[in-house]
Design a protein around this motif. Structure first.
Motif, PDB file in Angstrom:
ATOM      1  N   ALA A 189       0.848  -1.204   0.000  1.00 14.38           N
ATOM      2  CA  ALA A 189       0.000   0.000   0.000  1.00 14.38           C
ATOM      3  C   ALA A 189       0.884   1.255   0.000  1.00 14.38           C
ATOM      4  O   ALA A 189       0.561   2.260  -0.643  1.00 14.38           O
ATOM      5  N   VAL A 190       2.010   1.184   0.707  1.00 13.01           N
ATOM      6  CA  VAL A 190       2.947   2.316   0.726  1.00 13.01           C
ATOM      7  C   VAL A 190       3.550   2.491  -0.681  1.00 13.01           C
ATOM      8  O   VAL A 190       3.687   3.607  -1.179  1.00 13.01           O
ATOM      9  N   LEU A 191       3.876   1.364  -1.331  1.00  8.65           N
ATOM     10  CA  LEU A 191       4.390   1.414  -2.704  1.00  8.65           C
ATOM     11  C   LEU A 191       3.374   2.092  -3.618  1.00  8.65           C
ATOM     12  O   LEU A 191       3.717   2.965  -4.422  1.00  8.65           O
ATOM     13  N   ALA A 192       2.097   1.701  -3.489  1.00  8.52           N
ATOM     14  CA  ALA A 192       1.034   2.261  -4.338  1.00  8.52           C
ATOM     15  C   ALA A 192       0.899   3.774  -4.137  1.00  8.52           C
ATOM     16  O   ALA A 192       0.749   4.534  -5.100  1.00  8.52           O
ATOM     17  N   ALA A 193       0.970   4.211  -2.869  1.00 10.64           N
ATOM     18  CA  ALA A 193       0.889   5.648  -2.582  1.00 10.64           C
ATOM     19  C   ALA A 193       2.063   6.382  -3.235  1.00 10.64           C
ATOM     20  O   ALA A 193       1.911   7.485  -3.766  1.00 10.64           O
ATOM     21  N   GLY A 194       3.241   5.729  -3.222  1.00 10.84           N
ATOM     22  CA  GLY A 194       4.421   6.308  -3.873  1.00 10.84           C
ATOM     23  C   GLY A 194       4.224   6.426  -5.380  1.00 10.84           C
ATOM     24  O   GLY A 194       4.567   7.446  -5.987  1.00 10.84           O
ATOM     25  N   LEU A 195       3.640   5.393  -5.991  1.00  9.52           N
ATOM     26  CA  LEU A 195       3.361   5.429  -7.435  1.00  9.52           C
ATOM     27  C   LEU A 195       2.433   6.595  -7.770  1.00  9.52           C
ATOM     28  O   LEU A 195       2.591   7.263  -8.785  1.00  9.52           O
ATOM     29  N   SER A 196       1.450   6.827  -6.885  1.00 10.52           N
ATOM     30  CA  SER A 196       0.471   7.896  -7.146  1.00 10.52           C
ATOM     31  C   SER A 196       1.142   9.276  -7.144  1.00 10.52           C
ATOM     32  O   SER A 196       0.612  10.232  -7.706  1.00 10.52           O
ATOM     33  N   LYS A 197       2.327   9.356  -6.520  1.00 11.18           N
ATOM     34  CA  LYS A 197       3.070  10.629  -6.498  1.00 11.18           C
ATOM     35  C   LYS A 197       4.051  10.718  -7.664  1.00 11.18           C
ATOM     36  O   LYS A 197       4.885  11.617  -7.731  1.00 11.18           O
ATOM     37  N   GLY A 198       3.994   9.712  -8.553  1.00  8.22           N
ATOM     38  CA  GLY A 198       4.842   9.743  -9.741  1.00  8.22           C
ATOM     39  C   GLY A 198       6.169   9.021  -9.580  1.00  8.22           C
ATOM     40  O   GLY A 198       7.024   9.071 -10.462  1.00  8.22           O
ATOM     41  N   ALA A 199       6.368   8.361  -8.444  1.00  6.89           N
ATOM     42  CA  ALA A 199       7.636   7.648  -8.215  1.00  6.89           C
ATOM     43  C   ALA A 199       7.663   6.330  -8.987  1.00  6.89           C
ATOM     44  O   ALA A 199       6.622   5.756  -9.296  1.00  6.89           O
ATOM     45  N   LYS A 200       8.869   5.842  -9.269  1.00  7.02           N
ATOM     46  CA  LYS A 200       9.032   4.533  -9.914  1.00  7.02           C
ATOM     47  C   LYS A 200       8.935   3.444  -8.857  1.00  7.02           C
ATOM     48  O   LYS A 200       9.368   3.650  -7.713  1.00  7.02           O
ATOM     49  N   ALA A 201       8.423   2.269  -9.247  1.00  7.41           N
ATOM     50  CA  ALA A 201       8.324   1.144  -8.305  1.00  7.41           C
ATOM     51  C   ALA A 201       9.722   0.753  -7.843  1.00  7.41           C
ATOM     52  O   ALA A 201      10.643   0.653  -8.642  1.00  7.41           O
ATOM     53  N   GLY A 202       9.864   0.540  -6.541  1.00  9.56           N
ATOM     54  CA  GLY A 202      11.164   0.174  -5.979  1.00  9.56           C
ATOM     55  C   GLY A 202      11.483   1.050  -4.785  1.00  9.56           C
ATOM     56  O   GLY A 202      10.580   1.510  -4.077  1.00  9.56           O
ATOM     57  N   GLU A 203      12.754   1.323  -4.568  1.00  5.32           N
ATOM     58  CA  GLU A 203      13.156   2.155  -3.428  1.00  5.32           C
ATOM     59  C   GLU A 203      12.518   3.541  -3.515  1.00  5.32           C
ATOM     60  O   GLU A 203      12.066   4.104  -2.513  1.00  5.32           O
TER      61      GLU A 203
END
Length: 368
Positions: A189-203
């Motif tokens: 879920a934290v990864l998904a929130a990061g994706l929503s901010k435009g970040a790439k999957a991963g660190e």
């Protein structure tokens, strides 16, 4: 090991009724006979409400009444399944699991540690290559996407995306369905929130997701309680982030008391794949193989779909017209899934390290 295939299970495939389709071969008479002789199958970590496993187990028992299903610790997590195999290497008794169902990242790890034995079911070719080990040690079984489940009695405007959850309307309302320091569902879920901010999957997504939850917590919107059907109904966690199949099962369980809505967010749509495998030390290896044949048969795959999980053979079965229309109609709209990102094992591991290592210092909310 896994290619970056972010849409390989895209649900855009039209359901075409095909006049010809590959017929599913019944397991061999020899395998059925050998499994019946063993007389038992030991499973672990299969809650009956998860992916419709209650009906899946009942279906297997009905088909093979001579095989007793011994269910260990339904509430265990993937890491517990790994430990159960390790702890029972020399034990052929009822505490030794024959089969496992774990998060994608655990498959390669278990193969590397020598904990699995290879087996390819008769429908092997219809499991997408990107979610199976070429040698047959582990194989994708189903997937879901992270969604919001919302108690409509307590929430006036149903949020449609991650950014909405930061609004003051949702003060003390948003929770995760697990502890992000330990739970696969919450870490992703934290990864998904990061994706929503435009970040790439991963660190990168892990760090961006932590910043998102720090902001959510600072705003007073985050509730550090592990969400489940009961906490949603009671209003302790009116909005929860959970796999769509868990959210939809909870919705059914609550029977409109209170009314809830399940929303796949517009951005940061994250798909999570789970995988099956047979223990290298399985006391009942033939029953384990027969179980796999059942899970990957049309019947088994449709039972998972009935439990709101998208089965591994979904695209092939949809093309062949093997999925009943009522099962399709019960799912959220197919377009909700078109933007789904399927992170690789490497991306998941990098995200997990960032999230578990940084949650306490960056977010500082003790989820329990």
């Amino acid at each position: 090991m896994l290619n970056k295939t972010h849409r390989f299970l895209s649900l855009t495939t039209a359901v075409v009724i095909a006049s010809t389709s590959l017929a599913y071969a019944e397991p061999s008479a020899e395998l059925i006979e050998a499994a019946k002789k063993e007389g038992m199958l030991t499973t672990i970590a299969l809650p009956h409400s998860w992916c419709g496993y209650g009906e899946v187990i009942a279906g297997f028992k009905a088909k093979y009444p001579e095989i007793q299903v011994n269910e260990l610790n339904p509430d265990a997590g993937s890491a517990d399944e790994v430990e159960a195999i390790k702890a029972n290497k020399d034990n052929k008794g009822p505490q030794a699991p024959d089969v496992i169902d774990v998060g994608l990242a655990f498959g390669p790890q278990m193969k590397e540690e020598g904990l699995l034995q290879p087996y390819k079911v008769s429908t092997w070719d219809e499991i997408p290559d990107e979610i199976k080990d070429a040698e047959g040690y582990w194989y994708g079984d189903y997937y879901g996407v992270l969604s919001f489940i919302v108690n409509k009695d307590m929430v006036e405007t149903v949020p449609q995306d991650w950014a909405d959850l930061l609004k003051p309307d949702y003060a003390a309302q948003v929770a995760l369905a697990g502890d992000p320091r330990a739970s696969n569902q919450a870490i992703l879920a934290v990864l998904a929130a990061g994706l929503s901010k435009g970040a790439k999957a991963g660190e990168e997504s892990g760090k961006a997701g932590l910043e998102y939850f720090a902001e959510l917590n600072k705003a007073g919107n985050f509730v550090p309680v592990i969400a489940k059907a009961g906490t949603i109904a009671q209003g302790a966690t009116p909005i929860a982030v959970a796999w769509d199949y868990n959210a939809l099962a909870w919705r059914d369980e609550l029977k409109d008391n209170p009314p809830v809505e399940v929303v796949v967010p517009k951005t940061g749509v994250l798909a999570g794949v789970y995988v099956q495998g047979i223990s290298a030390y399985a006391p009942h290896p033939n029953a384990a193989k027969l179980w796999m044949e059942y899970l990957y048969s049309d019947e088994g795959q449709n039972l998972w779909l009935k439990g709101y999980c998208h089965p591994a053979r979904f695209n092939a079965m949809a093309k062949a017209g093997k999925i009943p229309q009522e099962l399709m109609d019960a799912l959220p709209p197919a377009e909700s899934y078109e933007a789904a990102v399927f992170p690789t094992v490497e991306e998941q591991n990098a995200n997990k390290a960032a999230v578990t290592g940084g949650w306490d210092s960056v977010v500082g909310a003790n989820v329990q």
